[in-house]
Enzyme design. Structure first.
Site, PDB file in Angstrom:
ATOM      1  N   ASP A  46       0.775  -1.238  -0.042  1.00 44.04           N
ATOM      2  CA  ASP A  46       0.189   0.092  -0.026  1.00 44.04           C
ATOM      3  C   ASP A  46       0.899   1.165   0.045  1.00 44.04           C
ATOM      4  O   ASP A  46       1.656   1.469   0.673  1.00 44.04           O
ATOM      5  CB  ASP A  46      -0.808  -0.224   1.369  1.00 44.04           C
ATOM      6  CG  ASP A  46      -1.852   0.987   1.479  1.00 44.04           C
ATOM      7  OD1 ASP A  46      -2.353   1.416   0.065  1.00 44.04           O
ATOM      8  OD2 ASP A  46      -1.937   1.677   2.295  1.00 44.04           O
ATOM      9  N   GLY A  50      -8.604   6.483   2.937  1.00 44.16           N
ATOM     10  CA  GLY A  50      -8.965   7.096   4.084  1.00 44.16           C
ATOM     11  C   GLY A  50     -10.288   6.927   4.621  1.00 44.16           C
ATOM     12  O   GLY A  50     -10.993   7.939   5.205  1.00 44.16           O
ATOM     13  N   THR A  88      -6.498   3.486  10.472  1.00 40.61           N
ATOM     14  CA  THR A  88      -6.717   3.892  11.648  1.00 40.61           C
ATOM     15  C   THR A  88      -7.751   3.700  12.601  1.00 40.61           C
ATOM     16  O   THR A  88      -7.433   3.285  13.776  1.00 40.61           O
ATOM     17  CB  THR A  88      -6.835   5.631  11.335  1.00 40.61           C
ATOM     18  OG1 THR A  88      -5.874   6.221  10.557  1.00 40.61           O
ATOM     19  CG2 THR A  88      -6.778   6.364  12.792  1.00 40.61           C
TER      20      THR A  88
END
Length: 280
Positions: A83, A206, A230
């Site tokens: 990635d 994201g 995240t």
């Protein structure tokens, strides 16, 4: 020519109107948890190893080799993906190790330079039967390189894909990397325009900043691969913190890291089910 499991997986998901979850590995326990979660959901998953992860471990080989071993032993399709790679040498090493796909990120370059660099990497990946993902438009939150308000232009995206031959395209539609709150929103109209203009699956980076409702809406609008890192790291850390708070005398890492692994396993299964639209 070798088969390309990355392209095949995403093409199948796109035709079915579903999205595949792509989750970032940081520790081996992440990979173990994500495979277990995928098996629990009965759905495929993409395990992603970023250039930052390689930097943390000091080398590509150990974490990638272990992740590939887990992928091979899984009861569901598990792909191993590099990635946000900016180093062409790292692409070569990944191909040698046997990764399923590579996301080559030249998005910080002007359009023509991005196109030329990406085409070269895509050609190499294609010859090896390995999938290639690229990025056009800038997704916020990556070390200040990407402009938060940037959006991918559909006509440019179609031109880029035709010229490079990539198997998937990451586009900028309103998300930002490294968000710790889930209150972002995406431009659903733009996603629909991009999905109509671009002949390959679209990738949403994201995605940790999106709520469940926004994740589903983005998938329905046309996103096929959804990257989440995240959010899962937050789930892992919260579980570890709880054990250490409740049992401050614990010193054996297995006692608390296992809690993080279990939490990520459960959230992986939930997210994969949500993205596939099989949670109803």
């Amino acid at each position: 020519m070798s088969t390309n499991p990355f392209a095949e997986l995403l093409a199948g998901a796109r035709s079915a109107g579903r999205a595949v979850g792509a989750f970032n590995v940081v520790l081996l326990e992440h990979a173990e948890a994500m495979v277990a979660g995928a098996e629990r959901a009965g759905l495929p998953v993409v395990l992603q190893i970023s250039e930052n992860c390689v930097r943390y471990h000091g080398d590509l080989t150990p974490i990638t080799t272990a992740t590939l071993a887990l992928a091979r032993s899984a009861d569901v399709p598990v792909l191993v993906h590099l990635d946000h790679v900016t180093d062409a040498d790292l692409v070569t090493r990944g191909l040698d190790l046997g990764v399923s796909s590579v996301m080559f990120d030249a998005s910080a370059l002007p359009f023509e330079e991005n196109l030329a660099a990406t085409r070269e990497v895509a050609d190499r990946c294609r010859a090896a039967g390995v999938g290639c993902e690229a990025e056009l438009g800038e997704v916020g939150g990556k070390d200040g390189v990407h402009a938060p308000g940037a959006r991918t232009v559909p006509a440019e995206a179609a031109e880029f894909v035709a010229a490079t031959g990539v198997d998937a395209l990451a586009v900028a539609v309103g998300t930002s990397h490294a968000m710790q709150t889930r209150d972002a929103s995406v431009d659903l109209d733009l996603i629909e325009e991009l999905a109509a203009a671009v002949p390959v699956p679209l990738v949403l980076h994201g995605s940790s900043g999106l709520s469940d409702a926004q994740l589903r809406a983005a998938t329905v609008a046309g996103m096929t691969k959804v990257n989440i890192a995240t959010h899962l790291n937050g789930v892992f850390t919260a579980a570890v913190r709880q054990v250490l708070t409740e049992q401050p005398s614990v010193t054996d890492p297995r006692k608390y890291v296992a809690a993080g692994r279990t939490a990520v396993r459960d959230e992986t299964a939930r997210l994969l089910t949500l993205l596939a639209g099989t949670d109803r």
